[in-house]
Design a protein around this motif. Structure first.
Motif, PDB file in Angstrom:
ATOM      1  N   ILE A   1     -16.260 -80.814  13.326  1.00 18.04           N
ATOM      2  CA  ILE A   1     -17.559 -81.268  13.837  1.00 18.04           C
ATOM      3  C   ILE A   1     -18.265 -80.092  14.496  1.00 18.04           C
ATOM      4  N   ILE A   2     -19.522 -79.886  14.134  1.00 16.18           N
ATOM      5  CA  ILE A   2     -20.333 -78.815  14.728  1.00 16.18           C
ATOM      6  C   ILE A   2     -21.436 -79.458  15.555  1.00 16.18           C
TER       7      ILE A   2
ATOM      8  N   LEU B   1     -29.080 -77.420   2.965  1.00 15.06           N
ATOM      9  CA  LEU B   1     -29.396 -76.358   2.006  1.00 15.06           C
ATOM     10  C   LEU B   1     -28.660 -75.062   2.351  1.00 15.06           C
ATOM     11  N   LEU B   2     -28.509 -74.769   3.657  1.00 17.64           N
ATOM     12  CA  LEU B   2     -27.729 -73.594   4.059  1.00 17.64           C
ATOM     13  C   LEU B   2     -26.276 -73.742   3.631  1.00 17.64           C
ATOM     14  N   ALA B   3     -25.726 -74.928   3.829  1.00 15.58           N
ATOM     15  CA  ALA B   3     -24.330 -75.172   3.447  1.00 15.58           C
ATOM     16  C   ALA B   3     -24.129 -74.987   1.951  1.00 15.58           C
TER      17      ALA B   3
ATOM     18  N   ASP C   1     -18.064 -72.245   3.454  1.00 13.51           N
ATOM     19  CA  ASP C   1     -18.175 -71.995   2.014  1.00 13.51           C
ATOM     20  C   ASP C   1     -17.043 -72.642   1.233  1.00 13.51           C
ATOM     21  N   GLU C   2     -15.939 -72.975   1.919  1.00  4.92           N
ATOM     22  CA  GLU C   2     -14.798 -73.609   1.265  1.00  4.92           C
ATOM     23  C   GLU C   2     -14.793 -75.125   1.447  1.00  4.92           C
ATOM     24  N   ALA C   3     -15.855 -75.661   2.042  1.00  4.60           N
ATOM     25  CA  ALA C   3     -15.898 -77.092   2.356  1.00  4.60           C
ATOM     26  C   ALA C   3     -15.962 -77.943   1.099  1.00  4.60           C
ATOM     27  N   ASP C   4     -15.173 -79.010   1.077  1.00  4.90           N
ATOM     28  CA  ASP C   4     -15.291 -80.018   0.023  1.00  4.90           C
ATOM     29  C   ASP C   4     -16.533 -80.878   0.256  1.00  4.90           C
TER      30      ASP C   4
ATOM     31  N   GLU D   1     -24.039 -66.759   9.917  1.00  2.00           N
ATOM     32  CA  GLU D   1     -22.823 -65.977  10.207  1.00  2.00           C
ATOM     33  C   GLU D   1     -21.700 -66.886  10.690  1.00  2.00           C
ATOM     34  N   PHE D   2     -22.058 -67.870  11.530  1.00  5.09           N
ATOM     35  CA  PHE D   2     -21.051 -68.829  12.011  1.00  5.09           C
ATOM     36  C   PHE D   2     -20.508 -69.668  10.850  1.00  5.09           C
ATOM     37  N   LEU D   3     -21.387 -70.122   9.964  1.00  4.33           N
ATOM     38  CA  LEU D   3     -20.959 -70.935   8.824  1.00  4.33           C
ATOM     39  C   LEU D   3     -19.969 -70.171   7.960  1.00  4.33           C
ATOM     40  N   SER D   4     -20.242 -68.893   7.724  1.00  7.64           N
ATOM     41  CA  SER D   4     -19.327 -68.074   6.927  1.00  7.64           C
ATOM     42  C   SER D   4     -18.016 -67.837   7.661  1.00  7.64           C
TER      43      SER D   4
END
Length: 445
Positions: free
Chosen positions: A255-256, A312-314, A292-295, A284-287
């Protein structure tokens, strides 16, 4: 049936639209201009007034009402309206609420608040998200007949194995019915020779395993039995409930949440989740956190615009699938057009749940398709039904175009509906019905 609907927003107008053809409906709202504008589209009686006021309810005809549906955006308003109605009538009352505390109180105390049935928008939305998440590639999923039958909707993409195939060629699954194709806003009942085109929305009805096999054929790169990396962006009540439901399934969501205090509360209440206190628009935090590996990435922020941006960023960083909450129902198609995989509108979900209670008594369950273009109904067959003790082929000759018998269950077992299948009294039939013939068909089934 005489129905008073209190609240003319998205939920109330959708409910009124579904009732107007076959019931007498009074639509009450404080905004007289809004109510008047809807009467040009809907065959309802408009009334400007406060639904919590006894005078307004009496003017609306509460003494004759069979049902009162309070579905404004205010929890307390809806509860008070139902309680007021109960003081002067025996009408069945339905209240829409957002806060689960009200639902918990109502569930624990019989007759609490004078409400006969309570619908919690946030919980329903979370349940919808989790249900869709369990079948990658699906944009809508519903279960019928105590889980024996599943309905799902899929978009046909250019790399889909069924693109440009006929329905007869695509029908490779033992217990699956191609119920409908949605194309350019139109509902088509497919025949064997119907060609499935790129961009079509295909609705299938069948056993859970067959629908799962169909989904697997459309999304070969997804492991349908594994949903490990789930990210929920936004610690709203919907986000909290979604995480809680994932935890119950043995999934440990991430959870973010940007607000430090809310992040701490979530960490305390959700021991089976991992909570990050951060801004989800930080690429940068998402990476760094391997989004990027999220199902699956679910966005449940308080703003539609922020939900769209984060989704859209995800997708841009590599997430496999996104599901986002869209409060404004007019944005649903837009969000899915620009790249969101599935957009869920809480008001539409709520309207669908409430509508189920306005159908005939033998209608056990209902799913509304694409903003009321069609419905999937679960009907318990009685002696008066047009299907009773007849083959499906014989009964179909007496039904209008736009109806498909998608599945039959008998004593809790799935029965594949073929032309020579005899439908017996006590069976449950899951039926796809185009909205244009809904009133006629429901009365005959």
């Amino acid at each position: 049936m005489y129905v008073i609907v209190i609240g003319a927003g998205e939920v109330g107008s959708n409910i009124a639209a579904s009732l107007a053809d076959s019931h007498e409906v009074v639509l009450v709202d404080r905004d007289g201009d809004l109510v008047d504008s809807l009467t040009y589209e809907l065959d309802v009686l408009p009334l400007e007034g406060d639904g919590t006021s006894l005078d307004t309810l009496e003017e609306a005809g509460i003494a004759e009402a069979d049902m009162v549906i309070a579905c404004t955006d205010g929890d307390e308003t809806n509860i008070v309206a139902c309680a007021t109605a109960k003081t002067v009538s025996d009408a069945f009352t339905i209240a829409r609420v957002k806060r689960t505390e009200f639902l918990d109180t109502w569930s624990g105390v019989e007759g609490a608040f004078g409400v006969d049935f309570m619908v919690c928008t946030d919980l329903l939305t979370a349940q919808t998200i989790v249900r869709i998440a369990g079948l990658p590639g699906a944009s809508d999923v519903d279960s019928f007949a105590n889980g024996c039958v599943r309905m799902a909707e899929f978009e046909v993409t250019a790399d889909s194995p069924i693109a440009d195939e006929t329905v007869a060629d695509a029908d490779r699954f033992e217990s699956l019915t191609f119920a409908a194709i949605l194309r350019n806003g139109d509902v088509t009942i497919p025949r064997g020779e119907t060609v499935i085109e790129v961009g079509d929305q295909v609705i299938v009805i069948g056993s859970p395993e067959s629908v799962r096999q169909f989904a697997r054929s459309l999304t070969p790169n997804h492991d349908l039995d594994e949903l490990n990396e789930v990210y929920i962006v936004g610690g709203s009540e919907i986000g909290f409930q979604t995480a809680r439901l994932f935890e119950k399934r043995g999934i440990k969501p991430h959870i973010i949440e940007a607000d430090p205090e809310r992040a701490r509360d979530l960490a305390e209440q959700l021991p089976g989740s991992i909570v990050f206190q951060n801004d989800a628009t930080d690429v940068e935090f998402l990476s760094q956190e391997h989004v990027d590996e999220a199902d699956l990435v679910v966005t449940t922020l308080e703003s539609d615009e922020k939900n769209l941006l984060v989704s859209l960023l995800a997708k841009r960083v590599g997430a496999a699938r996104t599901v986002t909450v869209v409060e404004n129902g007019r944005y649903v198609d837009l969000f899915e057009t620009v790249g969101v995989d599935v957009a869920v509108n809480p008001r539409e979900v709520t309207a669908e749940e409430i509508t189920r209670f306005t159908r005939e008594e033998h209608t056990e369950n209902i799913a509304i398709i694409e903003s009321d273009r069609a419905e999937v109904l679960e009907i318990e067959i009685d002696a008066e039904s047009i299907l009773a003790n007849r083959t499906i082929a014989d009964a179909a000759s007496d039904l209008p175009e736009g109806v498909v018998i998608g599945a039959v269950t008998r004593d809790g077992r799935f029965v594949m509906p073929r032309g020579d299948t005899v439908v017996e009294i006590g069976d449950h039939a899951v039926v796809f019905v185009d909205s244009s013939v809904l009133g006629d068909v429901v009365s005959r089934l």
